[in-house]
Scaffold this motif. Structure first.
Motif, PDB file in Angstrom:
ATOM      1  N   GLY A   1       0.789  -1.217   0.000  1.00  0.00           N
ATOM      2  CA  GLY A   1       0.000   0.000   0.000  1.00  0.00           C
ATOM      3  C   GLY A   1       0.825   1.271   0.000  1.00  0.00           C
ATOM      4  N   LEU A   2       2.143   1.146   0.231  1.00  0.00           N
ATOM      5  CA  LEU A   2       3.009   2.319   0.215  1.00  0.00           C
ATOM      6  C   LEU A   2       3.399   2.741  -1.197  1.00  0.00           C
ATOM      7  CD1 LEU A   2       5.351   1.473   3.238  1.00  0.00           C
ATOM      8  CD2 LEU A   2       3.373   3.006   3.197  1.00  0.00           C
ATOM      9  N   PHE A   3       3.186   1.858  -2.181  1.00  0.00           N
ATOM     10  CA  PHE A   3       3.441   2.231  -3.570  1.00  0.00           C
ATOM     11  C   PHE A   3       2.251   3.013  -4.108  1.00  0.00           C
ATOM     12  CE2 PHE A   3       5.835  -1.873  -3.315  1.00  0.00           C
ATOM     13  CZ  PHE A   3       7.105  -1.362  -3.522  1.00  0.00           C
ATOM     14  N   THR A   4       2.518   4.001  -4.941  1.00  0.00           N
ATOM     15  CA  THR A   4       1.455   4.765  -5.595  1.00  0.00           C
ATOM     16  C   THR A   4       1.777   4.917  -7.073  1.00  0.00           C
ATOM     17  OG1 THR A   4       2.535   6.888  -5.097  1.00  0.00           O
ATOM     18  CG2 THR A   4       0.912   6.060  -3.496  1.00  0.00           C
ATOM     19  N   GLY A   5       0.755   5.189  -7.870  1.00  0.00           N
ATOM     20  CA  GLY A   5       0.940   5.493  -9.276  1.00  0.00           C
ATOM     21  C   GLY A   5       1.660   4.409 -10.053  1.00  0.00           C
TER      22      GLY A   5
ATOM     23  N   ALA B   1       3.160   1.544  -8.026  1.00  0.00           N
ATOM     24  CA  ALA B   1       2.188   0.530  -7.606  1.00  0.00           C
ATOM     25  C   ALA B   1       1.887  -0.435  -8.739  1.00  0.00           C
ATOM     26  CB  ALA B   1       0.903   1.209  -7.127  1.00  0.00           C
ATOM     27  N   ASP B   2       1.740   0.089  -9.941  1.00  0.00           N
ATOM     28  CA  ASP B   2       1.455  -0.771 -11.088  1.00  0.00           C
ATOM     29  C   ASP B   2       2.612  -1.714 -11.374  1.00  0.00           C
ATOM     30  OD1 ASP B   2      -0.970   0.524 -11.366  1.00  0.00           O
ATOM     31  OD2 ASP B   2      -0.224   1.918 -12.900  1.00  0.00           O
ATOM     32  N   ALA B   3       3.843  -1.184 -11.304  1.00  0.00           N
ATOM     33  CA  ALA B   3       5.022  -2.011 -11.593  1.00  0.00           C
ATOM     34  C   ALA B   3       5.184  -3.113 -10.555  1.00  0.00           C
ATOM     35  CB  ALA B   3       6.271  -1.135 -11.646  1.00  0.00           C
ATOM     36  N   PHE B   4       5.007  -2.756  -9.274  1.00  0.00           N
ATOM     37  CA  PHE B   4       5.140  -3.792  -8.249  1.00  0.00           C
ATOM     38  C   PHE B   4       4.024  -4.819  -8.359  1.00  0.00           C
ATOM     39  CE2 PHE B   4       4.110  -5.678  -4.167  1.00  0.00           C
ATOM     40  CZ  PHE B   4       5.312  -6.313  -3.908  1.00  0.00           C
ATOM     41  N   ALA B   5       2.801  -4.372  -8.604  1.00  0.00           N
ATOM     42  CA  ALA B   5       1.672  -5.304  -8.705  1.00  0.00           C
ATOM     43  C   ALA B   5       1.898  -6.311  -9.823  1.00  0.00           C
ATOM     44  CB  ALA B   5       0.380  -4.531  -8.930  1.00  0.00           C
ATOM     45  N   GLN B   6       2.479  -5.860 -10.925  1.00  0.00           N
ATOM     46  CA  GLN B   6       2.732  -6.782 -12.040  1.00  0.00           C
ATOM     47  C   GLN B   6       3.704  -7.883 -11.636  1.00  0.00           C
ATOM     48  OE1 GLN B   6       5.641  -7.253 -14.140  1.00  0.00           O
ATOM     49  NE2 GLN B   6       4.494  -8.681 -15.444  1.00  0.00           N
ATOM     50  N   ILE B   7       4.741  -7.511 -10.871  1.00  0.00           N
ATOM     51  CA  ILE B   7       5.702  -8.503 -10.403  1.00  0.00           C
ATOM     52  C   ILE B   7       5.072  -9.404  -9.349  1.00  0.00           C
ATOM     53  CG2 ILE B   7       7.822  -8.776  -9.055  1.00  0.00           C
ATOM     54  CD1 ILE B   7       8.980  -6.408 -10.548  1.00  0.00           C
ATOM     55  N   ALA B   8       4.375  -8.806  -8.386  1.00  0.00           N
ATOM     56  CA  ALA B   8       3.794  -9.586  -7.293  1.00  0.00           C
ATOM     57  C   ALA B   8       2.764 -10.586  -7.795  1.00  0.00           C
ATOM     58  CB  ALA B   8       3.167  -8.641  -6.264  1.00  0.00           C
ATOM     59  N   GLN B   9       1.939 -10.167  -8.753  1.00  0.00           N
ATOM     60  CA  GLN B   9       0.890 -11.046  -9.262  1.00  0.00           C
ATOM     61  C   GLN B   9       1.442 -12.239 -10.035  1.00  0.00           C
ATOM     62  OE1 GLN B   9      -1.587  -8.309 -11.432  1.00  0.00           O
ATOM     63  NE2 GLN B   9      -2.259  -7.270  -9.550  1.00  0.00           N
ATOM     64  N   SER B  10       2.620 -12.061 -10.628  1.00  0.00           N
ATOM     65  CA  SER B  10       3.204 -13.168 -11.395  1.00  0.00           C
ATOM     66  C   SER B  10       4.134 -14.036 -10.567  1.00  0.00           C
ATOM     67  CB  SER B  10       3.960 -12.627 -12.616  1.00  0.00           C
ATOM     68  OG  SER B  10       5.023 -11.785 -12.216  1.00  0.00           O
ATOM     69  N   ALA B  11       4.459 -13.597  -9.337  1.00  0.00           N
ATOM     70  CA  ALA B  11       5.402 -14.347  -8.500  1.00  0.00           C
ATOM     71  C   ALA B  11       4.763 -15.616  -7.945  1.00  0.00           C
ATOM     72  CB  ALA B  11       5.884 -13.469  -7.355  1.00  0.00           C
TER      73      ALA B  11
ATOM     74  N   ALA C   1      13.732  -8.586 -12.966  1.00  0.00           N
ATOM     75  CA  ALA C   1      12.852  -7.718 -12.195  1.00  0.00           C
ATOM     76  C   ALA C   1      13.108  -6.247 -12.515  1.00  0.00           C
ATOM     77  CB  ALA C   1      13.037  -7.990 -10.707  1.00  0.00           C
ATOM     78  N   LEU C   2      14.366  -5.887 -12.699  1.00  0.00           N
ATOM     79  CA  LEU C   2      14.718  -4.497 -12.999  1.00  0.00           C
ATOM     80  C   LEU C   2      14.064  -4.059 -14.309  1.00  0.00           C
ATOM     81  CD1 LEU C   2      16.583  -2.532 -11.412  1.00  0.00           C
ATOM     82  CD2 LEU C   2      18.339  -3.016 -13.106  1.00  0.00           C
ATOM     83  N   GLU C   3      14.023  -4.943 -15.276  1.00  0.00           N
ATOM     84  CA  GLU C   3      13.405  -4.625 -16.563  1.00  0.00           C
ATOM     85  C   GLU C   3      11.908  -4.309 -16.385  1.00  0.00           C
ATOM     86  OE1 GLU C   3      12.807  -6.634 -21.013  1.00  0.00           O
ATOM     87  OE2 GLU C   3      14.050  -7.617 -19.475  1.00  0.00           O
ATOM     88  N   ARG C   4      11.265  -5.023 -15.480  1.00  0.00           N
ATOM     89  CA  ARG C   4       9.840  -4.815 -15.250  1.00  0.00           C
ATOM     90  C   ARG C   4       9.568  -3.552 -14.443  1.00  0.00           C
ATOM     91  NH1 ARG C   4       7.221 -10.876 -14.472  1.00  0.00           N
ATOM     92  NH2 ARG C   4       8.683 -11.957 -15.839  1.00  0.00           N
ATOM     93  N   LEU C   5      10.556  -3.088 -13.698  1.00  0.00           N
ATOM     94  CA  LEU C   5      10.393  -1.866 -12.901  1.00  0.00           C
ATOM     95  C   LEU C   5      10.835  -0.610 -13.645  1.00  0.00           C
ATOM     96  CD1 LEU C   5      11.849  -3.134  -9.485  1.00  0.00           C
ATOM     97  CD2 LEU C   5       9.430  -2.748 -10.018  1.00  0.00           C
ATOM     98  N   ALA C   6      11.455  -0.792 -14.805  1.00  0.00           N
ATOM     99  CA  ALA C   6      12.115   0.327 -15.485  1.00  0.00           C
ATOM    100  C   ALA C   6      11.166   1.501 -15.755  1.00  0.00           C
ATOM    101  CB  ALA C   6      12.717  -0.166 -16.804  1.00  0.00           C
ATOM    102  N   GLY C   7       9.926   1.232 -16.091  1.00  0.00           N
ATOM    103  CA  GLY C   7       8.988   2.296 -16.420  1.00  0.00           C
ATOM    104  C   GLY C   7       8.636   3.185 -15.252  1.00  0.00           C
ATOM    105  N   ALA C   8       8.879   2.705 -14.029  1.00  0.00           N
ATOM    106  CA  ALA C   8       8.553   3.484 -12.833  1.00  0.00           C
ATOM    107  C   ALA C   8       9.796   3.958 -12.094  1.00  0.00           C
ATOM    108  CB  ALA C   8       7.692   2.640 -11.881  1.00  0.00           C
ATOM    109  N   ALA C   9      10.968   3.699 -12.658  1.00  0.00           N
ATOM    110  CA  ALA C   9      12.225   4.092 -11.997  1.00  0.00           C
ATOM    111  C   ALA C   9      12.393   5.591 -12.009  1.00  0.00           C
ATOM    112  CB  ALA C   9      13.405   3.422 -12.679  1.00  0.00           C
ATOM    113  N   LEU C  10      12.822   6.141 -10.875  1.00  0.00           N
ATOM    114  CA  LEU C  10      13.044   7.584 -10.761  1.00  0.00           C
ATOM    115  C   LEU C  10      14.514   7.912 -10.913  1.00  0.00           C
ATOM    116  CD1 LEU C  10      10.692   8.297  -7.716  1.00  0.00           C
ATOM    117  CD2 LEU C  10      10.195   8.575 -10.162  1.00  0.00           C
TER     118      LEU C  10
END
Length: 267
Positions: free
Chosen positions: A168-172, A175-185, A258-267
Motif C-alpha cells: 500500500g506504500l506504492f502509488t501510481g 504501484a502498477d510495476a510492483f503489482a505486475q511482479i507480485a501477481q506473477s510471483a 525484475a529491474l526490466e519490469r520496474l524500469a517504467g517506474a524508476a526515478l
C-alpha cells in the motif's frame, strides 16, 4: 584517508548492537506508548527508538569521536574522518508496537562511496546478520556462526518468493510495476521490514522491492545482501545507499529480469 581495520570497525558495530539489545527487549511487547512524527501518514516512534539511538551515539562519541553519525531520530553529526555511522535504532517500528518479531536494529559504517560493513540485528530471536563489502556475510546465533548464501537457482520472477514491507506504500506507476511482479510471483510475503532482506541473505526470500526509503533504512542491508551473493540497487540499477527506490535480488539473473519490469517506474 587511512585504510580502516575492518575487523576492528566490525567489532565496534557489534558492541553497538550489544548495547541496543537490552534496551529493545526491555520495551518489546510491553504496550509502550507511541508518538507520531509529523507526516502525511502515521509514522510511529517510541521510547525504544529514541533510547537506542541515544545510547549508540553516546558510545560512538567515546569510541569514534571523529566519525559522523546519521540516524533516524536525531540530527546528523558531521564527519571529520570521512566515515559515518548510519543507524536505524528500530527498523520496523510498526512491527515493534504490534509485538511482531520482524523489526531489527540496523548499523552501517559508510565511507565516501557508501557502506563498508553492517549489522542487521534481531534481538528477540537472537539473530545477528553481519556483512563486510568485498568479504562476505554471515549469521551469528545461539548455535554458532554460519555463512550466508542467497538462492541462485531461481532465475524467473514467476518462480520467486517476493516481498515488500507494505504494497500500500506504492502509488501510481510504482504501484502498477510492483503489482505486475507480485501477481506473477510464485509466493508473496509482506510486512517483514529489514528482516525480509535478512531472509533473502539466508536463501529464503528471492526478491525484495521497496520505495521511499531513507539512508538509515538501507545502509545496513547492502553489505549483508551483497556479501551473501545477492544484488541490491535502486530501480535504475545504480547505487542504493542514499535511499529511495530499492530492489534486492538473490542473484544477478533474477535482478536483471525484475529491474526490466520496474524500469517504467524508476526515478
Amino acid at each position: 584517508m587511512p585504510d580502516l581495520d575492518m575487523d576492528a570497525e566490525l567489532a565496534i558495530a557489534a558492541r553497538l548492537a550489544d548495547a541496543a539489545r537490552p534496551i529493545a527487549l526491555k520495551h518489546f511487547r510491553t504496550g509502550l506508548s507511541v508518538d507520531a512524527k509529523p507526516a502525511s501518514e502515521f509514522d510511529p516512534v517510541t521510547e525504544a527508538d529514541r533510547a537506542i539511538e541515544a545510547q549508540m551515539r553516546a558510545l560512538l562519541a567515546q569510541w569514534r569521536p571523529e566519525d559522523g553519525v546519521l540516524g533516524e531520530e536525531q540530527a546528523e553529526t558531521p564527519s571529520r574522518s570521512g566515515h559515518t555511522w548510519v543507524l536505524d535504532p528500530i527498523d520496523g517500528t510498526r512491527a515493534f508496537i504490534a509485538g511482531l518479531p520482524t523489526w531489527c536494529v540496523l548499523i552501517a559504517l559508510y565511507g565516501p562511496d557508501g557502506p563498508l560493513l553492517s549489522i542487521i540485528d534481531q534481538p528477540f530471536t537472537g539473530e545477528r546478520f553481519s556483512g563486510v563489502s568485498g568479504r562476505g556475510a554471515w549469521l551469528d546465533h545461539a548455535s554458532g556462526r554460519e555463512p550466508l548464501k542467497t538462492r541462485d537457482s531461481v532465475l524467473r520472477v514467476e518462480d520467486a518468493i517476493v516481498s515488500t514491507t507494505d504494497p500500500g506504500l506504492f502509488t501510481g506507476a510504482e504501484a502498477d510495476a510492483f503489482a505486475q511482479i507480485a501477481q506473477s510471483a510464485k509466493v508473496r510475503r509482506f510486512g517483514l521490514d529489514a528482516y525480509g532482506y535478512a531472509a533473502l541473505a539466508l536463501g529464503g526470500v528471492d526478491l525484495v522491492i521497496e520505495s521511499g526509503l531513507k539512508p538509515w533504512d538501507v545502509g545496513a542491508l547492502i553489505p549483508v545482501v551483497s556479501g551473501a551473493g545477492g544484488v541490491i540497487t535502486n530501480w535504475r540499477g545504480g547505487p542504493a545507499h542514499e535511499g529511495g527506490q530499492l530492489i534486492a535480488a538473490a542473484n544477478p539473473g533474477l535482478h536483471a529480469q525484475a529491474l526490466e519490469r520496474l524500469a517504467g517506474a524508476a526515478l
